[in-house]
Scaffold this motif. Structure first.
Motif, short mmCIF file in Angstrom:
data_model
loop_
_atom_site.label_atom_id
_atom_site.label_comp_id
_atom_site.label_asym_id
_atom_site.label_seq_id
_atom_site.Cartn_x
_atom_site.Cartn_y
_atom_site.Cartn_z
N ARG A 93 0.83 -1.21 0.00
CA ARG A 93 0.00 0.00 0.00
C ARG A 93 0.87 1.26 0.00
NH1 ARG A 93 -5.29 -0.74 1.52
NH2 ARG A 93 -5.44 1.32 0.55
N ASP A 94 0.30 2.34 -0.56
CA ASP A 94 0.95 3.65 -0.50
C ASP A 94 0.52 4.31 0.81
OD1 ASP A 94 2.27 3.77 -3.13
OD2 ASP A 94 0.21 3.55 -3.87
N ILE A 95 1.51 4.65 1.62
CA ILE A 95 1.24 5.18 2.96
C ILE A 95 1.64 6.64 3.04
CG2 ILE A 95 1.75 4.95 5.43
CD1 ILE A 95 0.35 2.47 4.19
N LEU A 96 0.75 7.43 3.58
CA LEU A 96 1.07 8.83 3.86
C LEU A 96 0.88 9.05 5.36
CD1 LEU A 96 1.78 11.67 2.79
CD2 LEU A 96 -0.67 12.05 2.47
N ILE A 97 1.97 9.30 6.06
CA ILE A 97 1.90 9.52 7.51
C ILE A 97 1.60 10.99 7.77
CG2 ILE A 97 3.15 9.41 9.69
CD1 ILE A 97 4.98 7.27 8.45
N ALA A 98 0.59 11.26 8.58
CA ALA A 98 0.22 12.64 8.91
C ALA A 98 0.69 12.96 10.33
CB ALA A 98 -1.29 12.83 8.80
N GLU A 99 1.46 14.03 10.45
CA GLU A 99 2.07 14.41 11.72
C GLU A 99 1.84 15.88 12.02
OE1 GLU A 99 2.99 13.77 14.34
OE2 GLU A 99 4.54 12.28 14.54
N ASP A 100 1.88 16.23 13.30
CA ASP A 100 1.81 17.65 13.64
C ASP A 100 3.17 18.32 13.54
OD1 ASP A 100 2.57 16.02 15.72
OD2 ASP A 100 1.71 17.25 17.29
N ILE A 101 4.24 17.59 13.94
CA ILE A 101 5.57 18.22 13.92
C ILE A 101 6.67 17.18 13.71
CG2 ILE A 101 5.83 18.09 16.46
CD1 ILE A 101 7.28 20.85 16.27
N VAL A 102 7.68 17.57 12.95
CA VAL A 102 8.92 16.78 12.87
C VAL A 102 9.98 17.62 13.57
CG1 VAL A 102 10.63 15.67 11.41
CG2 VAL A 102 8.23 15.72 10.70
N ASP A 103 10.54 17.07 14.66
CA ASP A 103 11.51 17.81 15.48
C ASP A 103 12.88 17.13 15.37
OD1 ASP A 103 12.85 19.21 17.43
OD2 ASP A 103 11.46 18.82 19.05
N THR A 104 13.17 16.17 16.25
CA THR A 104 14.45 15.46 16.14
C THR A 104 14.48 14.57 14.89
OG1 THR A 104 13.75 13.51 17.38
CG2 THR A 104 14.66 15.34 18.66
N GLY A 105 13.31 14.17 14.42
CA GLY A 105 13.21 13.28 13.26
C GLY A 105 13.14 11.81 13.65
N THR A 127 3.59 16.86 7.23
CA THR A 127 3.63 17.44 8.56
C THR A 127 3.18 18.90 8.53
OG1 THR A 127 5.00 17.81 10.53
CG2 THR A 127 6.10 18.10 8.42
N LEU A 128 2.43 19.28 9.55
CA LEU A 128 2.04 20.69 9.64
C LEU A 128 3.27 21.56 9.89
CD1 LEU A 128 -0.08 22.98 9.94
CD2 LEU A 128 -0.26 22.36 12.36
N LEU A 129 4.10 21.12 10.85
CA LEU A 129 5.27 21.92 11.24
C LEU A 129 6.55 21.14 11.03
CD1 LEU A 129 3.92 23.14 14.70
CD2 LEU A 129 3.70 24.33 12.51
N ASP A 130 7.57 21.83 10.57
CA ASP A 130 8.90 21.22 10.49
C ASP A 130 9.84 22.11 11.29
OD1 ASP A 130 10.98 19.58 9.79
OD2 ASP A 130 11.35 20.55 7.86
N LYS A 131 10.61 21.47 12.19
CA LYS A 131 11.57 22.22 13.01
C LYS A 131 12.97 21.67 12.70
CE LYS A 131 10.52 22.89 17.58
NZ LYS A 131 10.55 22.51 19.03
N PRO A 132 13.56 22.06 11.55
CA PRO A 132 14.83 21.46 11.13
C PRO A 132 15.97 21.69 12.10
CG PRO A 132 14.15 23.23 9.62
CD PRO A 132 13.04 23.04 10.59
N ALA A 133 15.92 22.78 12.88
CA ALA A 133 16.99 23.07 13.85
C ALA A 133 17.02 22.04 14.98
CB ALA A 133 16.82 24.47 14.40
N GLY A 134 15.94 21.25 15.12
CA GLY A 134 15.88 20.25 16.19
C GLY A 134 16.40 18.88 15.77
#
Ligand code: PRP
Length: 181
Positions: A93-105, A127-134
């Protein structure tokens, strides 16, 4: 009442709606002819996933998975715990994961690898929010609502000690709120 604990609004209600419209249109285009399973990672995904799927014009299935890494504090912990597993097969199956934030990854890295291991055909993340500095683990979500600085944010699914998830926007929590605990 909750507003008194918020230093400033980072992503307003109106901006969130626009983000979901933009991401929904892109996902609709990219998954044309496919029937993806959209998997929300509880609990933070709830408001974002509910808003996003309104703008996805596809045959798609919705599933939920309970995953936790913060365990109540303001720092992400190193272990990713599955608190509720999927009730359906992701094989082929094709999966799309829905997240509020990606922080440490770490969460998305672990869960993406797990779903591929279970035989998913493709795994992408919105993801709604991406925090690449984390970031601690290298991870780039395919669909990003907006990029935020390294600050502790709450609202629209994101919590501090399980509170503030019900705010209709994303805001920066006043430091005195978590310093007194
Ligand atoms: C948050 C968020 C992501 C994860 C991101 O969940 O919803 O799942 O942390 O952090 P990472 O990139 O550092 O792994 P949390 O563990 O707080 O659980 P919750 O969704 O129940 O709030």
């Amino acid at each position: 009442m909750l507003e008194k604990d918020i230093e400033r609004i980072l992503v307003s209600e109106k901006e969130i709606t626009h983000i979901c419209q933009r991401l929904g249109a892109k996902i609709t285009h990219d998954y044309h002819g496919k029937t993806p399973i959209i998997i929300g990672l509880l609990k933070g995904c709830m408001p974002f996933m509910a808003e996003l799927i309104k703008y996805i014009d596809l045959y798609c299935e919705i599933e939920l998975m309970g995953v936790s890494s913060y365990h109540g504090g303001i720092q992400s912990s190193s272990d990713v715990k599955i608190t509720k597993d999927l009730e359906t097969s992701v094989h082929d199956r094709d999966i799309l994961i829905a997240e509020d934030i990606v922080d440490t990854g770490k969460t998305l890295d672990v869960i993406s690898k797990l779903l591929i291991h279970r035989g998913a055909r493709s795994v992408e993340v919105v993801t709604l929010l991406d925090k690449p500095a984390g970031r601690i683990v290298e991870f780039t979500p395919k669909y990003i609502g907006t990029t935020i600085p390294k600050e502790f944010v709450v609202g629209f699914g994101l919590d501090y000690n399980e509170l503030y998830r019900n705010l209709p926007y994303v805001g920066v929590l006043k430091p005195e709120v978590y310093k007194k605990n």
